[in-house]
Write an enzyme that holds these catalytic residues in place. Structure first.
Site, short mmCIF file in Angstrom:
data_model
loop_
_atom_site.label_atom_id
_atom_site.label_comp_id
_atom_site.label_asym_id
_atom_site.label_seq_id
_atom_site.Cartn_x
_atom_site.Cartn_y
_atom_site.Cartn_z
N TYR A 3 0.84 -1.25 0.09
CA TYR A 3 0.01 -0.12 0.03
C TYR A 3 1.05 1.23 -0.02
O TYR A 3 1.97 1.21 0.74
CB TYR A 3 -0.87 -0.19 1.13
CG TYR A 3 -2.08 1.05 1.43
CD1 TYR A 3 -2.97 1.15 0.67
CD2 TYR A 3 -2.05 1.75 2.57
CE1 TYR A 3 -3.77 2.10 0.69
CE2 TYR A 3 -2.59 2.55 2.72
CZ TYR A 3 -3.82 2.96 2.15
OH TYR A 3 -4.85 3.80 1.97
N ASP B 15 0.06 -6.79 5.67
CA ASP B 15 -1.18 -6.18 5.61
C ASP B 15 -2.12 -7.03 5.08
O ASP B 15 -2.05 -7.43 3.82
CB ASP B 15 -0.71 -4.97 4.66
CG ASP B 15 -1.98 -4.19 4.58
OD1 ASP B 15 -3.20 -4.54 4.67
OD2 ASP B 15 -1.83 -2.91 4.21
C1 PLP Z 1 -6.86 1.31 3.05
C2 PLP Z 1 -5.85 0.61 3.47
C3 PLP Z 1 -4.73 0.72 4.31
C4 PLP Z 1 -4.72 1.98 5.64
O1 PLP Z 1 -6.13 1.93 6.03
P1 PLP Z 1 -6.79 3.32 6.56
O2 PLP Z 1 -7.60 2.82 7.71
O3 PLP Z 1 -7.19 3.84 5.33
O4 PLP Z 1 -5.67 4.01 7.34
C5 PLP Z 1 -3.86 -0.18 4.47
N1 PLP Z 1 -3.59 -1.04 3.75
C6 PLP Z 1 -4.27 -1.29 2.79
C7 PLP Z 1 -4.16 -2.55 1.85
C8 PLP Z 1 -5.49 -0.54 2.37
O5 PLP Z 1 -6.31 -0.77 1.42
#
Ligand code: PLP
Length: 410
Positions: free
Chosen positions: A124, A196
């Site tokens: 991300y 993530d």
């Molecule tokens: C949106 C997103 C984030 C960050 O999340 P927020 O709650 O918007 O800070 C992190 N990783 C991925 C893959 C995302 O799509």
């Protein structure tokens, strides 16, 4: 919050319905479990009857005893415990005010000046910015590697490599790294692996069970599920959880009880929403694959698509998020297509009940690999990302069909 053996052996739907509902959190005085959900505890200050009680309260580091608002209250504890129950192998879960705060909070707990950090090239974009920005300023070097090449990752590991941040699939480009293979290399070489895991959630990819050390989610997406709350989570096993929590407390993170209640409400329906959006996404991806305007559908759940084999082998579920590339696309045609959609909102984020669309332009956010990747003609590099919501898939297909016609100037 600790895993509790009451529910960990139950099926996912059962765990989603029961997790975090401890009687002491859902009860009122003298009436244990008197309501279904833990009430919203708006509280900063705990009042003690006397000095002795205040002193013993300060010593308690137990996460289920109210001490001071920054350490949370039953509403936040219930959400954290529920997330822990859904992540096999987790000893605890920490809640952060956003997904980005969760990624930053986890990395800051692990790295120190002089350390080397590896990130997959498909992470991300704000994760990349953190590596390139704040962490560089702290004397931590971040290097990027091809998320489809385990060998290149293994070659980059140095004696001072502390951690690796993975993501599967990439949330715009949808390539699927073989996470168990990366995690196994990391473990063997003494590198902490973080993933993530926002796309799949533990329902589609039980990350700790598959060898990762730390599982991060933006709860803003699937768990919240209704586009009205920002939050992030970090889950880890017993070896790393205490360390993550110490940094978490030092950084002063806390989420509001109102937001925790919203996320907990979203969590209860996570499985049915994911199943529905996955089935709709697959139906729409199949339809798009047959369109002459489409060069490639980047949807790992679709048989024959890039990453499908790895996804099918390593994941247990999917979601509604995927991308596709236009054949011989140009910017103006893509904008006509997006602007013509009426059921897809134009906007960031994803994982809500409503469908969304954004243009995909990842070239500027890659450094170890190129975009478009080998095998995609430069003329086919322009794409869009769709987040498929809970609308009727036939209506979404009709909307996309109209948008293709408008793109062609009809
Ligand atoms: C949106 C997103 C984030 C960050 O999340 P927020 O709650 O918007 O800070 C992190 N990783 C991925 C893959 C995302 O799509």
């Amino acid at each position: 919050m600790k895993n509790d053996d009451r529910t960990t052996d139950s099926g996912t739907g059962t765990r989603l319905a029961t997790a975090g509902r401890r009687p002491e959190w859902t009860g009122t005085a003298g009436h244990p479990s008197s309501v279904v959900n833990p009430p919203v505890w708006r509280a900063s200050t705990h009042l003690y009857p006397d000095v002795a009680a205040l002193k013993s309260g300060a010593q308690a580091s137990d996460e289920t005893r109210f001490y001071y608002g920054r350490r949370g209250a039953p509403t936040q504890w219930a959400l954290a415990e529920a997330l822990t129950e859904l992540e096999p192998g987790a000893a605890g879960t920490l809640l952060y005010p956003s997904g980005v705060a969760a990624i930053a909070g986890a990395l800051l707990a692990l790295v120190k000046p002089g350390d080397h950090l590896l990130m997959a090239d498909n992470v991300y974009e704000p994760s990349r910015t953190l590596g390139r920005g704040l962490l560089t300023g702290f004397g931590i070097e971040t290097e990027f590697f091809d998320p489809l090449d385990c060998e290149s990752f293994a070659r980059l590991i140095r004696p001072n490599t502390r951690a690796v941040l993975l993501e599967a699939p990439g949330s715009l480009t949808m390539e699927v790294p073989d996470i168990p293979a990366f995690a196994a290399i990391a473990r063997e070489r003494g590198v902490i692996s973080l993933i993530d895991n926002t796309w799949a959630s533990p329902l589609g990819f039980p990350a700790l069970e598959r060898g990762c050390d730390i599982a991060i989610m933006s709860l803003t997406k699937h768990v919240g599920g209704h586009s009205d709350v920002m939050m992030g989570s970090v889950a880890a096993g017993a070896a790393l959880y205490p360390k993550l929590r110490r940094t978490y407390l030092q950084l002063g993170h806390v989420v509001s009880p109102d937001d925790a209640a919203l996320a907990l409400r979203g969590l209860r329906t996570l499985q049915v929403r994911l199943e529905r959006s996955t089935a709709s996404a697959l139906q729409i991806a199949r339809w798009l694959a047959g369109r002459p305007e489409v060069a490639q559908v980047l949807c790992p759940m679709l048989p024959g698509a890039q990453g499908h084999e790895t996804w099918a082998r390593t994941f247990t579920g999917g979601c509604g998020l995927f991308s596709f590339l236009f054949r011989d696309g140009d910017e103006a045609a893509r904008a006509r297509f997006i602007d013509a959609l009426s059921l897809f909102g134009i906007g960031y984020s994803w994982g809500g009940f409503e469908s969304l669309v954004v243009p995909v332009d990842p070239a500027g956010a890659r450094s170890a690999t190129a975009w478009p990747p080998p095998g995609v003609a430069p003329a086919d590099r322009l794409g869009v990302r769709l987040s498929i919501g809970l609308e009727e898939p036939a209506d979404l297909i009709a909307d996309l069909d109209r948008a293709f016609a408008r793109m062609a100037g009809q």
